[in-house]
Enzyme design. Structure first.
Site, PDB file in Angstrom:
ATOM      1  N   ARG A 205       0.822  -1.222   0.000  1.00 42.51           N
ATOM      2  CA  ARG A 205       0.000   0.000   0.000  1.00 42.51           C
ATOM      3  C   ARG A 205       0.852   1.267   0.000  1.00 42.51           C
ATOM      4  O   ARG A 205       0.792   2.062   0.932  1.00 42.51           O
ATOM      5  CB  ARG A 205      -0.981  -0.012   1.177  1.00 42.51           C
ATOM      6  N   ASP A 275      13.503   1.473 -11.216  1.00 46.45           N
ATOM      7  CA  ASP A 275      14.909   1.079 -11.093  1.00 46.45           C
ATOM      8  C   ASP A 275      14.969  -0.189 -10.244  1.00 46.45           C
ATOM      9  O   ASP A 275      15.088  -0.128  -9.022  1.00 46.45           O
ATOM     10  CB  ASP A 275      15.699   2.216 -10.437  1.00 46.45           C
ATOM     11  N   ASP A 277      17.189  -2.835 -10.190  1.00 44.66           N
ATOM     12  CA  ASP A 277      18.353  -3.737 -10.127  1.00 44.66           C
ATOM     13  C   ASP A 277      19.205  -3.641  -8.852  1.00 44.66           C
ATOM     14  O   ASP A 277      20.157  -4.389  -8.691  1.00 44.66           O
ATOM     15  CB  ASP A 277      19.221  -3.567 -11.374  1.00 44.66           C
ATOM     16  N   ASP A 279      21.528  -1.807  -7.768  1.00 40.27           N
ATOM     17  CA  ASP A 279      22.970  -1.789  -8.048  1.00 40.27           C
ATOM     18  C   ASP A 279      23.667  -0.550  -7.487  1.00 40.27           C
ATOM     19  O   ASP A 279      24.841  -0.311  -7.790  1.00 40.27           O
ATOM     20  CB  ASP A 279      23.211  -1.866  -9.561  1.00 40.27           C
TER      21      ASP A 279
END
Ligand SMILES: *[C@@H]1O[C@H](CO)[C@@H](O)[C@H](O)[C@H]1NC(C)=O
Ligand SMILES: *[C@@H]1O[C@H](CO)[C@@H](O)[C@H](O)[C@H]1NC(C)=O
Ligand SMILES: *[C@@H]1O[C@H](CO)[C@@H](O)[C@H](O)[C@H]1NC(C)=O
Ligand SMILES: *[C@@H]1O[C@H](CO)[C@@H](O)[C@H](O)[C@H]1NC(C)=O
Length: 419
Positions: A205, A275, A277, A279
């Site tokens: 939520r 986004d 990943d 990283d």
């Protein structure tokens, strides 16, 4: 004669609060026109007690008040704080690191026409079971700006019911506690704007919306298995603008940023970044319009005609940088917001956690909060002497509630100088 009449009219208009139209300079969204306690009294909070004369609870217990602070620090509350209608709370007036309310949640149900700025509401596990950090079950015309709310036992910031014209801007909605661990419901047919706000470390939520919703330039970080932005899932009709937001996965993230949704959820979607990943750099992509990316929403070709942000941040990195610097009670951040922003969010995927106990490491509770020291205020009207001269007000006569020529009360003009 005509010119004189015109000038007189202009002069009168400048003196009326309605002439300015905004809760504070730069106020935006559905709640931007709240006038709060303007025209009423100024109440100076002088202690950190849970109740009694000079306490925040006493201050917000009556309507038509602008509430300011001559103390900073932690206000520990047992029972939920209940805010009255036509109240303004200006947390930026508190010295030191400002005010944190801790121990239970806050109700703004029926707190029509309220302005709340620069304050932290951290509920925590001693709060009432099944209750939210901030709840609005009914009411209209409220604006929450630079508010940090965390550790809700049910939802963290929840609006659900017959509610209209609410703005949440430049705020942080964080760390909903187990077992619910929710950012919150944002369910109202009368319009909710959520602008430049950080949702962080909530399993689900972030937000779950229904009704009229305008969701712009927000960052959602480290949501959990329940989902990020949940596009309704029920019968009611929803009409949303979802524009320019950034979704950054963290260690707890296992769900797509947009979930659920059905043909009843009508949405204009644009420039939402993802986004996934983890990283440590802000990268990723703009989600293309497709039901795979936004669940089964009914896409609209153009935005709904809702009050928009004045300056739309166009790139994901602009949104991220802005929120990192400005979200929450940012005049002076406490260690909780500092950790959430500079350790978790700034790690861009590497650090983040869903928590059940905010008193455990690494958060270690809501304090300490540096209380600072209030400036001398000879007439006790909430405006320190050194600002009275700057504002052209009196340091010996209480005149902070007086409406100035720009339409704001003197105390509001003072508070607006602080940020
Ligand atoms: C605030 O609480 C303290 C401690 O209970 C008490 O001594 C003090 O009188 C209270 N202040 C007021 C104004 O009630
Ligand atoms: C909400 O704001 C709109 C536009 O200012 C206004 O027309 C409407 O009456 C408000 N709704 C409520 C319930 O106050
Ligand atoms: C979702 O968005 C991405 C990025 O724009 C795009 O590559 C992908 O094709 C979209 N998914 C679908 C099913 O269209
Ligand atoms: C958020 O929910 C999870 C799962 O309930 C919970 O462990 C955590 O305490 C809550 N906070 C976060 C970040 O999830």
């Amino acid at each position: 004669m005509a010119l004189k009449g015109f000038k007189l009219l202009l002069g009168l208009l400048a003196l009326l609060p309605s002439a300015i139209g905004l809760a504070f300079p730069g106020a935006e969204g559905f709640g931007a026109q709240a006038t709060g306690g303007r025209g009423g009294d100024v109440y100076v909070v002088t202690n950190l007690n849970d109740s009694g004369t000079g306490s925040l609870r006493d201050a917000v217990s009556k309507s038509h008040r602008i509430v300011v602070f001559a103390v900073g620090g932690l206000i520990t509350i047992d029972d939920r704080l209940v805010v009255s209608h036509d109240v303004t709370i200006l947390g930026q007036t508190a010295p030191g690191q400002g005010i944190t309310v801790y121990g239970n949640g806050v109700s703004y149900s029926n707190a029509d026409n309220t302005i709340t700025r620069y304050i932290r509401f951290r509920m925590g596990k001693t709060g009432d079971s099944g209750k939210d950090g901030i709840t609005i079950a009914e009411g209209a015309n409220m604006i929450f700006d630079h508010v940090s709310v965390s550790w809700g036992r049910d939802e963290t910031f929840s609006i659900n019911g017959d509610v209209s014209n609410v703005t949440i801007s430049d705020s942080i909605i964080a760390q909903g506690l187990e077992p619910h661990s929710c950012g919150g419901l944002m369910q109202a047919d009368g319009g909710i704007s959520i602008f430049r706000t950080l949702y962080i470390d909530n399993k689900t939520r972030n937000a779950k919306t229904k009704g009229k919703n305008s969701f712009t330039n927000n960052v959602v970080y480290n949501w959990g298995a329940g989902g990020g932005y949940i596009a309704g899932d029920s019968d009611g009709q929803s009409y949303a603008n979802i524009v320019g937001n950034v979704f950054i996965s963290g260690p707890s993230t296992s769900a797509h940023p947009f979930t659920r949704g059905n043909a009843n959820f009508h949405a204009y979607v644009s420039d939402n970044y993802y986004d996934p990943d983890q990283d440590g750099t802000l990268n990723g992509w703009v989600l293309a319009e497709s039901t795979d990316n936004y669940s089964d929403v009914d896409f609209q070709a153009s935005p709904y005609d809702y009050p928009a942000v004045n300056n739309l941040l166009k790139s994901g990195s602009d949104v991220f940088d802005y929120i990192k610097a400005n979200a929450g009670a940012s005049k002076s951040r406490d260690h909780v917001d500092d950790y959430l922003i500079n350790t978790e969010l700034a790690s861009l995927g590497k650090t983040g956690a869903l928590i059940s106990d905010p008193t455990a490491s690494p958060i270690n509770g809501p304090g300490p909060i540096d209380g600072g020291k209030a400036l001398t205020d000879t007439d006790g009207d909430g405006i320190p002497d050194e600002y009275e001269s700057q504002l052209g007000t009196s340091s010996t006569v209480s005149d902070s509630a007086t409406i100035a020529s720009n339409g704001y009360a003197n105390i509001e003009n003072y508070a607006n100088l602080l940020i």
